[in-house]
Design a protein around this motif. Structure first.
Motif, PDB file in Angstrom:
ATOM      1  N   GLU A 140       0.824  -1.200   0.000  1.00 19.08           N
ATOM      2  CA  GLU A 140       0.000   0.000   0.000  1.00 19.08           C
ATOM      3  C   GLU A 140       0.866   1.261   0.000  1.00 19.08           C
ATOM      4  O   GLU A 140       0.572   2.225  -0.715  1.00 19.08           O
ATOM      5  CB  GLU A 140      -0.915  -0.016   1.222  1.00 19.08           C
ATOM      6  N   LYS A 141       1.937   1.269   0.784  1.00 22.01           N
ATOM      7  CA  LYS A 141       2.817   2.435   0.826  1.00 22.01           C
ATOM      8  C   LYS A 141       3.500   2.663  -0.518  1.00 22.01           C
ATOM      9  O   LYS A 141       3.570   3.801  -1.010  1.00 22.01           O
ATOM     10  CB  LYS A 141       3.874   2.257   1.923  1.00 22.01           C
ATOM     11  N   ASN A 142       4.021   1.603  -1.129  1.00 23.46           N
ATOM     12  CA  ASN A 142       4.723   1.763  -2.405  1.00 23.46           C
ATOM     13  C   ASN A 142       3.783   2.205  -3.518  1.00 23.46           C
ATOM     14  O   ASN A 142       4.156   3.021  -4.375  1.00 23.46           O
ATOM     15  CB  ASN A 142       5.421   0.457  -2.780  1.00 23.46           C
ATOM     16  N   VAL A 143       2.566   1.662  -3.527  1.00 21.96           N
ATOM     17  CA  VAL A 143       1.584   2.087  -4.534  1.00 21.96           C
ATOM     18  C   VAL A 143       1.205   3.545  -4.319  1.00 21.96           C
ATOM     19  O   VAL A 143       1.087   4.325  -5.277  1.00 21.96           O
ATOM     20  CB  VAL A 143       0.341   1.173  -4.485  1.00 21.96           C
ATOM     21  N   CYS A 144       1.045   3.934  -3.055  1.00 21.91           N
ATOM     22  CA  CYS A 144       0.713   5.335  -2.745  1.00 21.91           C
ATOM     23  C   CYS A 144       1.840   6.257  -3.202  1.00 21.91           C
ATOM     24  O   CYS A 144       1.585   7.313  -3.802  1.00 21.91           O
ATOM     25  CB  CYS A 144       0.454   5.488  -1.251  1.00 21.91           C
ATOM     26  N   ASP A 145       3.087   5.888  -2.917  1.00 19.71           N
ATOM     27  CA  ASP A 145       4.218   6.705  -3.358  1.00 19.71           C
ATOM     28  C   ASP A 145       4.259   6.830  -4.875  1.00 19.71           C
ATOM     29  O   ASP A 145       4.577   7.908  -5.411  1.00 19.71           O
ATOM     30  CB  ASP A 145       5.534   6.095  -2.855  1.00 19.71           C
ATOM     31  N   SER A 203       4.655   5.039   6.535  1.00 26.97           N
ATOM     32  CA  SER A 203       3.765   3.978   6.062  1.00 26.97           C
ATOM     33  C   SER A 203       2.328   4.215   6.504  1.00 26.97           C
ATOM     34  O   SER A 203       1.383   3.989   5.740  1.00 26.97           O
ATOM     35  CB  SER A 203       4.261   2.615   6.564  1.00 26.97           C
ATOM     36  N   HIS A 204       2.131   4.688   7.749  1.00 18.14           N
ATOM     37  CA  HIS A 204       0.762   4.926   8.211  1.00 18.14           C
ATOM     38  C   HIS A 204       0.156   6.145   7.538  1.00 18.14           C
ATOM     39  O   HIS A 204      -1.063   6.202   7.310  1.00 18.14           O
ATOM     40  CB  HIS A 204       0.747   5.097   9.732  1.00 18.14           C
ATOM     41  N   MET A 221      -4.246   6.776   1.081  1.00 20.69           N
ATOM     42  CA  MET A 221      -4.818   5.877   0.090  1.00 20.69           C
ATOM     43  C   MET A 221      -6.271   5.536   0.402  1.00 20.69           C
ATOM     44  O   MET A 221      -7.104   5.449  -0.503  1.00 20.69           O
ATOM     45  CB  MET A 221      -4.000   4.590   0.015  1.00 20.69           C
ATOM     46  N   GLN A 222      -6.596   5.341   1.663  1.00 20.96           N
ATOM     47  CA  GLN A 222      -7.913   4.821   1.998  1.00 20.96           C
ATOM     48  C   GLN A 222      -8.973   5.902   2.151  1.00 20.96           C
ATOM     49  O   GLN A 222     -10.158   5.614   1.969  1.00 20.96           O
ATOM     50  CB  GLN A 222      -7.816   3.992   3.282  1.00 20.96           C
ATOM     51  N   GLN A 223      -8.575   7.145   2.481  1.00 26.87           N
ATOM     52  CA  GLN A 223      -9.606   8.152   2.697  1.00 26.87           C
ATOM     53  C   GLN A 223      -9.287   9.520   2.095  1.00 26.87           C
ATOM     54  O   GLN A 223     -10.159  10.127   1.491  1.00 26.87           O
ATOM     55  CB  GLN A 223      -9.860   8.310   4.218  1.00 26.87           C
ATOM     56  N   LEU A 224      -8.071  10.017   2.258  1.00 26.56           N
ATOM     57  CA  LEU A 224      -7.799  11.419   1.933  1.00 26.56           C
ATOM     58  C   LEU A 224      -7.515  11.664   0.456  1.00 26.56           C
ATOM     59  O   LEU A 224      -7.925  12.689  -0.092  1.00 26.56           O
ATOM     60  CB  LEU A 224      -6.627  11.925   2.778  1.00 26.56           C
ATOM     61  N   MET A 260       5.242  -4.094  -7.267  1.00 26.33           N
ATOM     62  CA  MET A 260       4.352  -3.759  -6.169  1.00 26.33           C
ATOM     63  C   MET A 260       2.913  -3.583  -6.639  1.00 26.33           C
ATOM     64  O   MET A 260       1.975  -4.002  -5.972  1.00 26.33           O
ATOM     65  CB  MET A 260       4.844  -2.485  -5.464  1.00 26.33           C
ATOM     66  N   VAL A 261       2.734  -2.958  -7.787  1.00 22.91           N
ATOM     67  CA  VAL A 261       1.384  -2.804  -8.334  1.00 22.91           C
ATOM     68  C   VAL A 261       0.820  -4.164  -8.723  1.00 22.91           C
ATOM     69  O   VAL A 261      -0.369  -4.438  -8.544  1.00 22.91           O
ATOM     70  CB  VAL A 261       1.401  -1.838  -9.527  1.00 22.91           C
ATOM     71  N   HIS A 262       1.676  -5.039  -9.238  1.00 22.66           N
ATOM     72  CA  HIS A 262       1.213  -6.377  -9.606  1.00 22.66           C
ATOM     73  C   HIS A 262       0.774  -7.171  -8.372  1.00 22.66           C
ATOM     74  O   HIS A 262      -0.207  -7.930  -8.433  1.00 22.66           O
ATOM     75  CB  HIS A 262       2.327  -7.128 -10.340  1.00 22.66           C
ATOM     76  N   LEU A 263       1.471  -6.993  -7.252  1.00 24.37           N
ATOM     77  CA  LEU A 263       1.143  -7.766  -6.051  1.00 24.37           C
ATOM     78  C   LEU A 263      -0.227  -7.407  -5.485  1.00 24.37           C
ATOM     79  O   LEU A 263      -0.764  -8.158  -4.666  1.00 24.37           O
ATOM     80  CB  LEU A 263       2.213  -7.544  -4.988  1.00 24.37           C
TER      81      LEU A 263
END
Length: 519
Positions: free
Chosen positions: A4-9, A100-101, A107-110, A173-176
């Motif tokens: 999630e962190k890598n996709v967000c970055d 990471s947090h 990613m989930q809300q903002l 990371m996107v594939h995972l």
């Protein structure tokens, strides 16, 4: 968690063109040329500089400023995340120092809120779908019967992202992301395996270090000291435990909550309604009139009813009900902050001078709904109310106290749910002025974020459950379930996206974005 962190970055780095995290460049454009797709985005070489035509993923300078200003103005509840304002660089229009947090909350809300007014609609919806997926996969409870549909949706989401992002965006990371649903099916909810509790506790242990030459000894000594203090407080009365803030003037909820009192009074509520119907037989079928009459006369009737029962032998009136019927002390203390089940609530005036927002509340009530003032056939059903705390009262009933909030509730004319399920409210439209008070134990905490798409409106977001982010803690926080909360509705319909996308997948739809020049 790290996926999630890598996709967000990758998403934020590509949208804001952050060096080192941007997936766009000359090599990415040459990949498109070699693949024979989006040939209009191929680099144009000049004598000194190379021009990269704007792609569907590129934001203009004004749009980047708008996204960063949206993040910069966000005020979230205490303990929700780090201060978002401190992560934004308005000069460079980028986000810096994301942990990471922080990536999880983005990613989930903002992030879906910040990009509501930028990008073309198909590209924006594709990113929003991915955010919805991460929110659904990280839920505390997972419906196994919906995992297959969730897995199909994330495949379609990645397919939509392939239409609008360069091939270099899709790393391992996107594939995972595709395999996360299978992991949940085999291992259960994600929060049993992520590292957030341990990372948060590592910060606590690092704070124990006073002598950097002997960090292990400092941690061990401090940990043993706190364990000894916690053990001693179990045998002492009226002693605060380690970790509870004492410097702030704040009320702390007592063991006796408003829910217990409501259950004791409920039989008398039914008796009073029967009494009103008997005393006024002509109004037996007028539900709204009966409810208004009940609200205006119940307190006085309850006082005399309990007094008459106390005069009888074996009356069965509990001590709590006796003090409730007698009424509270007329001298009511007011608080600027109040702590209930580990969640801190503030009044609006307190939030105005702080960087956090703890004054938003949500109430799900079983109440009467009418279509208009002339409606003679109201219905009883669950209805959600959104409000802002203006005052915190602590009613003293001699033997116990009950905290109540006086709130400004949003009128129904200032409440809208959009096509993606986001709840929008106009905080200037205040209603229900005759019924502003609510028990503190009955509300859930929410917060409001300014909607960049509709000026003057705010997006309602819920305060997520924090109990599975901590290693230690005795409080059991209740689930926050919002009736119109956007992330409980799952993915938008795939057919809707096909209609929105149309034939734009192979075309450059960012005609209004500035060109990119590389020296």
């Amino acid at each position: 968690m790290h996926i999630e962190k890598n996709v967000c970055d990758s998403i934020i780095g590509t949208l804001l063109k952050i060096p080192g995290k941007n997936k766009d460049g000359i090599a990415a454009r040459l990949d498109l040329l070699n693949m024979g797709v989006k040939t209009d985005l191929q680099p144009e070489y000049g004598e000194r500089r190379t021009r990269l035509p704007p792609g569907p993923w590129n934001l203009s300078k004004a749009e980047k400023r708008e996204v960063c200003n949206s993040f910069y103005g966000m005020k979230v509840p205490e303990g929700y995340s780090s201060n978002i304002k401190s992560l934004v660089s308005l000069q460079d229009s980028r986000l810096l120092g994301l942990k990471s947090h922080d990536c999880r909350t983005l990613m989930q809300q903002l992030l879906p809120v910040a990009i509501r007014s930028v990008l073309e609609k198909p590209a924006r919806y594709a990113i929003t779908r991915l955010c919805f997926f991460f929110n659904a996969i990280c839920a505390k409870t997972v419906d196994v019967s919906k995992l297959d549909k969730l897995e199909e949706d994330v495949v379609v989401t990645l397919y939509l992202l392939e239409k609008y992002f360069p091939p270099s965006f899709f790393d391992i990371m996107v594939h995972l992301v595709v395999h996360l649903v299978r992991e949940v099916r085999l291992c259960g909810p994600v929060y049993f395996r992520w590292m957030y509790p341990f990372e948060r506790y590592m910060k606590v242990l690092k704070g124990y270090v006073q002598n950097r030459t002997h960090p292990e000894g400092c941690i061990a000594e401090r940990y043993i000291a706190e364990e000894a203090e916690e053990f001693c407080t179990q045998h002492l009365s009226d002693v605060s435990t380690v970790g509870v803030p004492s410097s702030q003037k704040m009320g702390v909820s007592k063991p006796l909550s408003g829910c217990t009192n409501t259950e004791e009074v409920l039989p008398y509520v039914e008796q009073h309604m029967i009494h009103i119907k008997t005393a006024y037989p002509k109004f037996r079928k007028r539900t709204k009139w009966l409810q208004d009459k009940h609200n205006s006369t119940f307190i006085q009737w309850l006082h005399f009813k309990v007094q008459s029962e106390l005069e009888e032998d074996n009356h069965g009136v509990s001590e709590n009900l006796r003090w409730l019927a007698a009424g509270p002390n007329m001298a009511v203390p007011l608080y600027r902050s109040y702590l209930i089940k580990g969640i801190k609530f503030n009044i609006k005036a307190q939030d105005d001078v702080r960087t956090t927002q703890n004054s938003g509340v949500y109430l799900l009530a079983h109440t009467m709904q009418v279509a208009s003032a002339k409606d003679k056939n109201p219905i009883l059903s669950n209805m959600g109310f959104y409000g802002v705390i203006q005052e915190i009262w602590d009613l003293d009933y001699q033997r116990f106290t009950i905290p109540v909030f006086r709130c400004d509730w949003i009128d129904s004319s200032g409440l809208v749910v959009d096509e993606l399920g986001f709840t929008l409210v106009d905080l200037s439209k205040i209603g229900h002025r005759n019924d502003q008070f609510v028990l503190a134990s009955q509300v859930k905490q929410i917060f409001f974020v300014d909607d960049p798409m509709h000026r003057g409106w705010s997006v309602v977001l819920s305060m997520p459950n924090r109990e599975y982010n901590d290693v230690i803690g005795d409080e059991v926080l209740g689930d926050v379930i919002i009736e119109c909360e956007p992330f409980t509705r799952g993915m938008p319909n795939v057919d809707t996206f096909d209609e929105l996308v149309g034939e734009l997948g192979g075309q450059n739809i960012r005609g209004g974005c500035e060109d990119i020049w590389i020296e």
